[in-house]
Every structure is written in C-alpha cells, then in structure tokens.
Design a protein around this motif. Structure first.
Motif, PDB file in Angstrom:
ATOM      1  N   VAL A 283      77.121  72.628 116.052  1.00 26.34           N
ATOM      2  CA  VAL A 283      76.790  73.061 114.731  1.00 26.34           C
ATOM      3  C   VAL A 283      75.843  71.981 114.163  1.00 26.34           C
ATOM      4  CG1 VAL A 283      77.347  73.653 112.310  1.00 26.34           C
ATOM      5  CG2 VAL A 283      79.037  74.065 114.402  1.00 26.34           C
ATOM      6  N   ALA A 284      74.723  72.658 113.494  1.00 20.22           N
ATOM      7  CA  ALA A 284      73.617  71.753 113.058  1.00 20.22           C
ATOM      8  C   ALA A 284      72.996  72.352 111.796  1.00 20.22           C
ATOM      9  CB  ALA A 284      72.494  71.529 114.062  1.00 20.22           C
ATOM     10  N   THR A 285      71.976  71.448 111.320  1.00 17.03           N
ATOM     11  CA  THR A 285      71.295  72.038 110.001  1.00 17.03           C
ATOM     12  C   THR A 285      70.216  73.145 110.180  1.00 17.03           C
ATOM     13  OG1 THR A 285      69.708  70.063 110.165  1.00 17.03           O
ATOM     14  CG2 THR A 285      71.841  69.627 108.668  1.00 17.03           C
ATOM     15  N   ASN A 286      70.009  73.081 111.584  1.00 21.31           N
ATOM     16  CA  ASN A 286      68.827  74.242 112.308  1.00 21.31           C
ATOM     17  C   ASN A 286      69.182  74.393 113.671  1.00 21.31           C
ATOM     18  OD1 ASN A 286      67.082  72.454 114.192  1.00 21.31           O
ATOM     19  ND2 ASN A 286      67.229  71.173 112.519  1.00 21.31           N
ATOM     20  N   ALA A 364      75.323  86.591 115.041  1.00 19.41           N
ATOM     21  CA  ALA A 364      76.279  87.044 113.905  1.00 19.41           C
ATOM     22  C   ALA A 364      76.252  85.899 112.742  1.00 19.41           C
ATOM     23  CB  ALA A 364      77.901  87.227 114.320  1.00 19.41           C
ATOM     24  N   THR A 365      76.399  86.058 111.589  1.00 19.86           N
ATOM     25  CA  THR A 365      76.714  85.246 110.365  1.00 19.86           C
ATOM     26  C   THR A 365      78.096  85.474 109.771  1.00 19.86           C
ATOM     27  OG1 THR A 365      74.050  85.234 110.068  1.00 19.86           O
ATOM     28  CG2 THR A 365      75.636  84.335 108.272  1.00 19.86           C
ATOM     29  N   ALA A 366      78.667  84.369 109.342  1.00 21.90           N
ATOM     30  CA  ALA A 366      79.979  84.476 108.878  1.00 21.90           C
ATOM     31  C   ALA A 366      80.114  83.463 107.689  1.00 21.90           C
ATOM     32  CB  ALA A 366      81.008  84.140 110.098  1.00 21.90           C
ATOM     33  N   ARG A 367      80.950  84.020 106.762  1.00 28.49           N
ATOM     34  CA  ARG A 367      81.534  82.946 105.839  1.00 28.49           C
ATOM     35  C   ARG A 367      82.884  83.372 105.871  1.00 28.49           C
ATOM     36  NH1 ARG A 367      78.005  83.629 100.468  1.00 28.49           N
ATOM     37  NH2 ARG A 367      78.566  85.888 100.547  1.00 28.49           N
ATOM     38  N   VAL A 368      83.922  82.208 105.801  1.00 27.03           N
ATOM     39  CA  VAL A 368      85.304  82.405 105.642  1.00 27.03           C
ATOM     40  C   VAL A 368      85.705  81.514 104.466  1.00 27.03           C
ATOM     41  CG1 VAL A 368      87.350  82.017 107.123  1.00 27.03           C
ATOM     42  CG2 VAL A 368      85.261  82.976 108.093  1.00 27.03           C
ATOM     43  N   SER A 369      86.102  82.169 103.517  1.00 25.56           N
ATOM     44  CA  SER A 369      86.868  81.265 102.549  1.00 25.56           C
ATOM     45  C   SER A 369      87.873  82.237 101.562  1.00 25.56           C
ATOM     46  CB  SER A 369      85.912  80.786 101.640  1.00 25.56           C
ATOM     47  OG  SER A 369      85.002  82.123 100.929  1.00 25.56           O
ATOM     48  N   ASP A 370      88.817  81.446 101.106  1.00 27.24           N
ATOM     49  CA  ASP A 370      89.949  82.005 100.207  1.00 27.24           C
ATOM     50  C   ASP A 370      90.683  83.093 100.742  1.00 27.24           C
ATOM     51  OD1 ASP A 370      89.136  80.019  98.108  1.00 27.24           O
ATOM     52  OD2 ASP A 370      87.310  81.412  97.449  1.00 27.24           O
ATOM     53  N   GLY A 371      90.962  82.960 101.966  1.00 24.19           N
ATOM     54  CA  GLY A 371      91.805  83.965 102.694  1.00 24.19           C
ATOM     55  C   GLY A 371      90.815  85.336 102.992  1.00 24.19           C
ATOM     56  N   ILE A 426      84.006  79.432 114.014  1.00 25.47           N
ATOM     57  CA  ILE A 426      83.215  78.211 113.572  1.00 25.47           C
ATOM     58  C   ILE A 426      82.968  78.154 112.111  1.00 25.47           C
ATOM     59  CG2 ILE A 426      80.881  76.984 113.823  1.00 25.47           C
ATOM     60  CD1 ILE A 426      80.788  78.789 116.516  1.00 25.47           C
ATOM     61  N   ALA A 427      82.827  79.093 111.474  1.00 23.70           N
ATOM     62  CA  ALA A 427      82.653  79.071 109.958  1.00 23.70           C
ATOM     63  C   ALA A 427      84.125  78.760 109.505  1.00 23.70           C
ATOM     64  CB  ALA A 427      82.334  80.257 109.363  1.00 23.70           C
ATOM     65  N   ARG A 428      85.046  79.060 110.042  1.00 24.50           N
ATOM     66  CA  ARG A 428      86.553  78.600 109.383  1.00 24.50           C
ATOM     67  C   ARG A 428      86.416  76.998 109.538  1.00 24.50           C
ATOM     68  NH1 ARG A 428      92.016  80.880 111.567  1.00 24.50           N
ATOM     69  NH2 ARG A 428      91.212  79.873 113.288  1.00 24.50           N
ATOM     70  N   GLU A 429      86.187  76.670 110.566  1.00 27.10           N
ATOM     71  CA  GLU A 429      86.224  75.152 110.981  1.00 27.10           C
ATOM     72  C   GLU A 429      85.401  74.461 109.953  1.00 27.10           C
ATOM     73  OE1 GLU A 429      86.803  72.249 114.935  1.00 27.10           O
ATOM     74  OE2 GLU A 429      87.503  74.233 114.923  1.00 27.10           O
ATOM     75  N   MET A 430      84.150  74.793 109.924  1.00 25.95           N
ATOM     76  CA  MET A 430      83.176  74.012 109.194  1.00 25.95           C
ATOM     77  C   MET A 430      83.239  74.082 107.630  1.00 25.95           C
ATOM     78  SD  MET A 430      81.422  72.634 111.448  1.00 25.95           S
ATOM     79  CE  MET A 430      80.434  71.768 110.573  1.00 25.95           C
ATOM     80  N   LYS A 431      84.109  75.127 107.333  1.00 26.10           N
ATOM     81  CA  LYS A 431      84.279  75.474 105.616  1.00 26.10           C
ATOM     82  C   LYS A 431      83.135  75.420 105.108  1.00 26.10           C
ATOM     83  CE  LYS A 431      88.567  72.674 105.192  1.00 26.10           C
ATOM     84  NZ  LYS A 431      88.677  72.399 107.116  1.00 26.10           N
ATOM     85  N   ARG A 432      82.037  76.266 105.964  1.00 25.71           N
ATOM     86  CA  ARG A 432      80.819  76.570 105.165  1.00 25.71           C
ATOM     87  C   ARG A 432      80.232  77.724 106.005  1.00 25.71           C
ATOM     88  NH1 ARG A 432      76.916  71.153 105.239  1.00 25.71           N
ATOM     89  NH2 ARG A 432      75.579  72.679 104.750  1.00 25.71           N
ATOM     90  N   PRO A 433      79.417  78.360 105.407  1.00 27.71           N
ATOM     91  CA  PRO A 433      78.890  79.868 106.276  1.00 27.71           C
ATOM     92  C   PRO A 433      78.022  79.274 107.428  1.00 27.71           C
ATOM     93  CG  PRO A 433      78.226  80.033 103.988  1.00 27.71           C
ATOM     94  CD  PRO A 433      78.868  78.737 104.057  1.00 27.71           C
ATOM     95  N   VAL A 434      78.214  80.021 108.473  1.00 37.30           N
ATOM     96  CA  VAL A 434      77.623  79.828 109.734  1.00 37.30           C
ATOM     97  C   VAL A 434      76.980  80.995 110.376  1.00 37.30           C
ATOM     98  CG1 VAL A 434      77.900  78.977 112.182  1.00 37.30           C
ATOM     99  CG2 VAL A 434      79.187  77.762 110.264  1.00 37.30           C
ATOM    100  N   GLN A 435      75.656  80.649 110.863  1.00 39.27           N
ATOM    101  CA  GLN A 435      74.914  81.624 111.657  1.00 39.27           C
ATOM    102  C   GLN A 435      74.923  81.213 113.016  1.00 39.27           C
ATOM    103  OE1 GLN A 435      70.429  82.778 111.933  1.00 39.27           O
ATOM    104  NE2 GLN A 435      71.454  84.046 110.183  1.00 39.27           N
ATOM    105  N   LEU A 436      75.458  82.054 113.970  1.00 35.58           N
ATOM    106  CA  LEU A 436      75.476  81.654 115.462  1.00 35.58           C
ATOM    107  C   LEU A 436      74.773  82.590 116.077  1.00 35.58           C
ATOM    108  CD1 LEU A 436      76.949  80.489 117.954  1.00 35.58           C
ATOM    109  CD2 LEU A 436      78.542  82.553 117.931  1.00 35.58           C
TER     110      LEU A 436
END
Length: 738
Positions: A283-286, A364-371, A426-436
């Motif tokens: 995971v990186a900034t780009n 895929a892009t994911a955002r995981v938060s607040d259940g 990955i998004a859950r572990e990073m606690k931020r939205p992630v695009q894979l």
C-alpha cells in the motif's frame, strides 16, 4: 425446502411456502424522479432513466436493453439515460443461471425442473452477465416495462382530457390523443397512481411510427468513453484514498514464505504491507510506488501441489482417456453398428490454455468503516461478489454496498471477484479507502484460462462422400463447473478444480453434436485434472469443439475428394439457414474451392440461437500468418440494434483470431512462459485485413451475438493455412509464438 429422492425419476417435492413470492423494486430515487417499475424511472424533465442489471463490458448492453424499453414506451431516444441496478431478485438472469444449475435431476423433471431452477435463481438474486444471454434473458422484461409505462402515462393523460386511455398513444416522447399533446415528464407522478390491465398491450408490429427497434441508434455509453468521463474501476477517487498492488501465490499456494521487506521500504511513498497466506499487497500513496515496492519485495510462496507444467497438462489430458470418469454426453443412431468392420478415419486435435487478456486488469476500490463496506467494482456476478466480500469481512450481506461499474473488456474474467475481496480486506486493515489494481503481469500469471483440450475424432465415410458415423472423444477440464464452485459456493480454486475433474459435464463439450445430419454419432467427455484452475471464456467450449469438428470436416472432405463447402452443404439438408450462411459467405468471398495456393478456408457453426459461416483469406508474409480478409454471414434473428450486432460478431472474430494465432499460455514451474502482451503472438492491426459482417434478414427472436463469431475463425484459418502449406495444423495456436 426442496426434496428429491426415491431413485433417478421417482419424483419431486417442492415446498416454497416459507419464501416470499413477489418482490418490490429497491431502487433509490431523487425528489424529482418517479419510480415506474423495476426497470424504469422518469423525472419531471422527462428524462427516461432505464435501469440495467447487466455488466457493460463493451458489448453494448446499456444501449440495446434501453432501446427495447424506449421503443415499446414510445420515448424520444435523446431523453434516455442508464443507471446500474442494485442487487435484487428482480434482476436475476434466469437463462444463464439455469445453464449453471442444470443437472441430471432437473433435466429428468422437465418443465418442473426448469421451474425449480428459475425459482432458485430468482430467490438467490443470481444476477449474472455472460453467455450472450442479456438480450435473450431480458428482452421481454424490458418490453413489458415499456408497455406498462406507456399504459400508465396514457391513463394519466386520458384522465386529464376525459377520454379513453386506449385512444391515447406515445410518439417521440409525447403523449397524444391525436389532437392534444403532453410531455412524459408532466405526467409521470400522476401515472404512477394508476393500475395496470391484466394483459399489457404491446405496440403492434405493423406500427412503424417512430420505431427504435432495428435502428442503429447512438450508443449511450460512447460519448463518455470518448471524452474520458466514463468511470471505470481505476477512475474512482475517494477522500484520503490509498493505492495498492498485489502479488499472489501460484495455484495451490498455502503460505507466504519469505519477503524482502527492507528493500520494499526504500520506495518513496510506500506505506505498509498487508499479508495473507496466499497473497501480499503493498500500500502506498500512489500505485507506481506500491507496485515497485512489490517488485523489490520478491515474495515467495509454499505450495501443496506440484506447479502447473505444460508437459504435465498434456499428459493429464492423455491419461483422462484411460480413466473411468468419462461419460457419453450425446448419442444418436447406432455408432457401433456403423463402425463395425468399416474403414475408419482418425485425427487428434489439441488446444492450449487460452488467456482472457482483457484490456483492463482486475481492479476494485473499497471503503470499510463503522461496520459497513462499500465496493466499487465491475462484476459479472455482483450478488456473489457482495456475498464473498461480506464473508471475508465477517459482515452481513446487507452491510456491504456494491456500486456497479463498467468493465474494460472481460470475456468472463470478471465472473471471479478476488480483487473486490482483497481490496476490502486491505481497506479494513489500513482504515482508509484503498484502490487495488492488479498489474498486467499479475493478471496474466494468475489468470484462469479457457481450459486446454484434446480431441480424438473418428469417422466413417460411405458412398457419395457422406458421413455415416462420427465419434468425438474430448478430454478437458470442466471449466463451467469450476467457475460455479468458485463464485457460487466460494470454493478455493484448487479445490474447485479437483471437484470439477471428478465428473463429466455437458458444458465442457458445448457446441456438440455439430449441426450436420450424421445418422450415427456419439460425443464423450473425459474430465481431466490438470493442476491448473480454469475458467469461462468468450465462446466457452464451442471455441474448441468447433475447431475440432470443422477442421475434421476439412480432412474428411479431402478424403471424399469433395471441395469443403459442397461437402458441408450436402450434410446440411435439414438446416437451410446455416447452408444459406455458408453459400452466401462463399459467394461474397469469391470461394475458389479450397485449391492449393488460394489461401482460403471456411467454417460454420450454430450457437446461442444463431448460425454463422466464415470465409477467411490468409497469406504468409516473412513466415508470419496474416488474415487478409474475413467474410462473415450470420442468421441471428431480428436484432434490436443491427450495428451493435455486427460489432459484436466482428469483435468475436478478432478474439477468435487471437486464439488461433496466440493468446495461449505455456506453463513452466507454475507460471506462464510469457507474461507480456507483446510476446503472446496476438494479432495487430497490420495482421488483419477487411472484415465484413453480413446479417441475413430475420424476423425471429434475436440470437446471442457476443460469442458466435469466435468458434469458426480458428478452423477457417486452419483450412486457409492448409492451402498455403499443404500441411494440416491440428493444434491451437496454429503457429506458436517464437
């Protein structure tokens, strides 16, 4: 609950009482929008918003299905827009689901079995795209939706004018009684309050007033794809989003063994590794930094099965013929009697695993938060994709929202959904939205290709050059069964492959028996465990069964001393449409009879309710094969959008050309020998001459057009190559890349 017992045909007991039998649309709507039905919303400005549950992957489904609805409604095409559908039983693709679900008991049960499969598909919300089923599965639903909206709008207008609603109609987006006119948007909210008649009146076939069906209306997705505003998975941008790349273990990987984390940490922008037993993501900034970090990470995996190897795959196919799992799939006449004491002709054919090579790698892009989880992804099986994400995160399915996106090609690659699951984890572990985003090499290395196959063909010719008997034995993995086990039952890939190899499957020999009048014929499938997971592919098993059949027809024609077209036609007396396709293609292409040096070859096929014949004229330039011209003639019924039908057939032809000239994977130590597009022998524009697609006039239901161009290309090209070299080419690709 569904109970079956008492022997193969003892009976069927069905009890669906505890399940709901009707469903309501779950579409979101704006303050200015009126929900008409599950496929249609209308806003106050008169915009016709058509809801499409099928994945747009270049095949034009987001134009053709709205076109059917808009035609029945009487809409102005300029006011039509498209919206993706949420997951709902109302959008189940019963036709494709039935193909996946069908088994011996459902076939034995006949109509009752079909009804059960339809209920399962609907109640499990089996939203599926593939197999050229979109128009065939949903055309009537869109006609009904358009007709319902027209009736409701006419009732609303009639109430205002105090006339009978039957005297009203809609033409070019205006509701009229012949004297007065109202815009659709003015009536939408009132229309929703009226009820529908028991029988929906469809527009008369004789009503040619502003009809959209059969017209080449502008594609709705084209402007945004041209100007770059169309959103694909990699275009999604969310606040505070990170980027990830991934490396996955080969088939059978059970543990990540080693990494060079210190090297990965040297990359500017790199943030963190996310590890699982079978993959590791950076995971990186780009994205460039994430992928570069993985290159330096150099991960290695431990496997519990031998790595895939082309020689071992070939041996596994050979061994399958000697196993005890083969089964007769089709039988006609008395083949044993035909072959008894006769002089028989034999030929073996082989095809290598064929890669998908879609232009857009999995993303895929994911955002995981607040259940709650949100996933932006292109999926051919969105309900199964959502379920897999929910399982991976330990959430209820209702807590996962999947936003459907278009795909940059697929060819059934997006039946699988690992990218969505990985992005969510990955998004859950990073606690931020992630695009894979998978790299191109990762896409190729981990592809589940169209399965390799080995065919043993045996035939008997009798007086007049007629085929009296034909035996077809095919060893191949059951790719459809593997795919279904993975996506519907969440079975690990290697386990799904092993399970599928235990049972013969009619889908592994689809396209057989061939459409020829052969009195005695038998088709046997021998499932093979090849140590490599496989998947569905454009053209399915027809892509190799047509090659086996049509290439063998060329050889039999030569033995009978009859030119190849006439030899085929004399076996098509029962199928005048396919014979017409064949003779028309021959006439248009200037067929020379397949004489030496002509560079011409032809083939024909039936698939997805349609018929097609191809004539290919090829040449050799500096040792490289070139398709100088291709003529295709198809009978595919009354297509809603003829130009999109032609586009799809032409696309299938080019796809088939890729399979004939390259696109194949040779495996060594579990990896493809080539993982760069430029080294896979794919045809370039300079390799392909003019392609002409002619559609025969038709007034029947539209056939599927997305796959039908694929199967006959390879055998037609093989026939052309024979006239140039004097040698039969019995393997695909015909000329392996150097």
């Amino acid at each position: 609950m569904l109970l079956i017992g008492g022997g193969a045909a003892a009976g069927l007991l069905i009890a669906w009482g505890v399940w709901p039998r009707s469903y309501r649309p779950n579409l979101a709507k704006g303050a200015n929008e009126t929900l008409i039905n599950a496929f249609l919303k209308i806003d106050t400005a008169g915009q016709i918003i058509v809801v499409v549950p099928q994945l747009e992957m270049g095949q034009g489904v987001t134009t053709v299905l709205p076109q059917i609805l808009a035609d029945e409604l009487g809409a102005d095409w300029r006011t039509v827009a498209v919206q993706g559908a949420p997951i709902s039983p109302l959008y189940a693709n019963v036709l494709l689901a039935r193909q996946f679900l069908a088994n011996d008991w459902s076939r034995l049960a006949g109509g009752a079995g079909d009804w059960v499969l339809e209920q399962i598909a609907t109640r499990e919300a089996m939203m599926l795209t593939g197999g050229s089923t979109s128009v065939r599965a949903f055309a009537q639903s869109y006609r009904d939706a358009g007709a319902a909206a027209r009736v409701l709008l006419c009732k609303a207008a009639a109430a205002r004018w105090d006339v009978s609603w039957e005297s009203c109609s809609i033409v070019d987006g205006l509701v009229t009684d012949g004297q007065r006119k109202l815009r659709i948007g003015e009536l939408a909210s009132e229309a929703a309050g009226f009820s529908l008649p028991d029988i929906l009146p469809e527009r008369s076939p004789d009503d040619d007033n502003k009809r959209l069906l059969g017209q080449d209306v502008p594609r709705l997705d084209l402007p945004s794809k041209v100007d770059g505003s169309h959103n694909f998975a990699a275009d999604i941008r969310l606040p505070d989003m990170l980027f990830a790349s991934i490396r996955q273990g080969p088939p059978g990987a059970v543990r990540l063994v080693s990494t060079k984390e210190a090297e990965a940490a040297k990359i500017t922008g790199f943030l963190q590794l996310v590890k699982r037993d079978q993959w590791v993501a950076a995971v990186a900034t780009n994205w460039w930094a994430a992928n570069k970090a993985l290159d330096l990470l150099d991960p290695t995996f431990e496997t519990d099965t031998p790595p895939a190897d082309s020689k071992a795959i070939a041996q596994a196919l050979e061994d399958a013929f000697d196993g005890d799992r083969g089964r007769r799939i089709h039988e006609r006449g008395d083949l044993a009697k035909s072959f008894s004491g006769a002089r028989l002709l034999h030929a073996d054919y082989r095809v290598a695993p064929a890669l998908h090579l879609a232009m857009e790698p999995p993303c895929a892009t994911a955002r995981v938060s607040d259940g709650r989880a949100e996933i932006w992804v292109a999926s051919q099986a969105p309900a199964f994709c959502r379920r897999a994400v929910a399982d991976a995160l330990g959430m209820a399915e209702e807590a996962v929202v999947l936003y459907p996106l278009s795909a940059g090609g697929s060819f059934d690659r997006r039946m699988d959904h690992e990218a969505a699951v990985q992005a969510a984890l990955i998004a859950r572990e990073m606690k931020r939205p992630v695009q894979l985003l998978w790299s191109r090499a990762e896409d190729i290395i981990t592809d589940r290709p169209r399965p390799p196959a080995h065919a043993r063909m045996t035939a008997r010719l009798v007086t007049g050059g007629m085929i009296d008997g034909l035996a077809v034995k095919i060893a191949a993995p059951a790719a459809d069964a593997e795919t279904w086990a993975r996506i519907a039952h969440r079975t690990p890939a290697t386990e799904a492959a092993a399970r599928a190899s235990a049972q013969a499957d009619a889908r592994a020999v689809s396209g057989l028996p061939a459409p020829y009048a052969i009195p005695n014929i038998a088709v046997d499938h021998y499932p093979a465990a090849i140590g490599l997971p496989t998947g569905r592919w454009r053209g399915q098993a027809d892509s190799y069964t047509c090659f086996f059949t049509e290439a063998f027809m060329d050889e039999l024609a030569q033995k009978a001393e009859i030119e190849p077209m006439s030899f085929r036609v004399q076996h098509l007396g029962h199928d005048p449409k396919l014979a017409q396709c064949l003779t028309t293609a021959a006439a248009m292409g200037g067929w020379q009879g397949g004489v030496a040096g002509s560079g011409q070859g032809l083939a024909c096929h039936r698939m997805d309710g349609g018929a097609i014949a191809l004539l290919v004229e090829a040449g050799m330039e500096n040792g490289a094969l070139r398709a100088k011209s291709i003529i295709a003639v198809a009978d595919v019924g009354a297509q809603p959008h003829p130009d999109i039908a032609r586009q799809q057939i032409e696309g299938g032809i080019v796809f088939g050309l890729a399979a004939a000239m390259g696109c194949a994977a040779q495996y060594d130590q579990g990896l493809p020998a080539r993982a760069i597009l430029g080294r896979l022998g794919l045809p370039r524009l300079a390799h392909v001459g003019a392609i002409h697609v002619e559609l025969l006039p038709g007034d029947g239901e539209p056939a599927g057009v997305g796959q039908i161009g694929v199967p006959p290309l390879a055998p037609a090209l093989a026939g052309a190559l024979f006239t140039l070299t004097g040698r039969r080419h019995r393997s695909l690709p015909l000329i392996p890349p150097a």
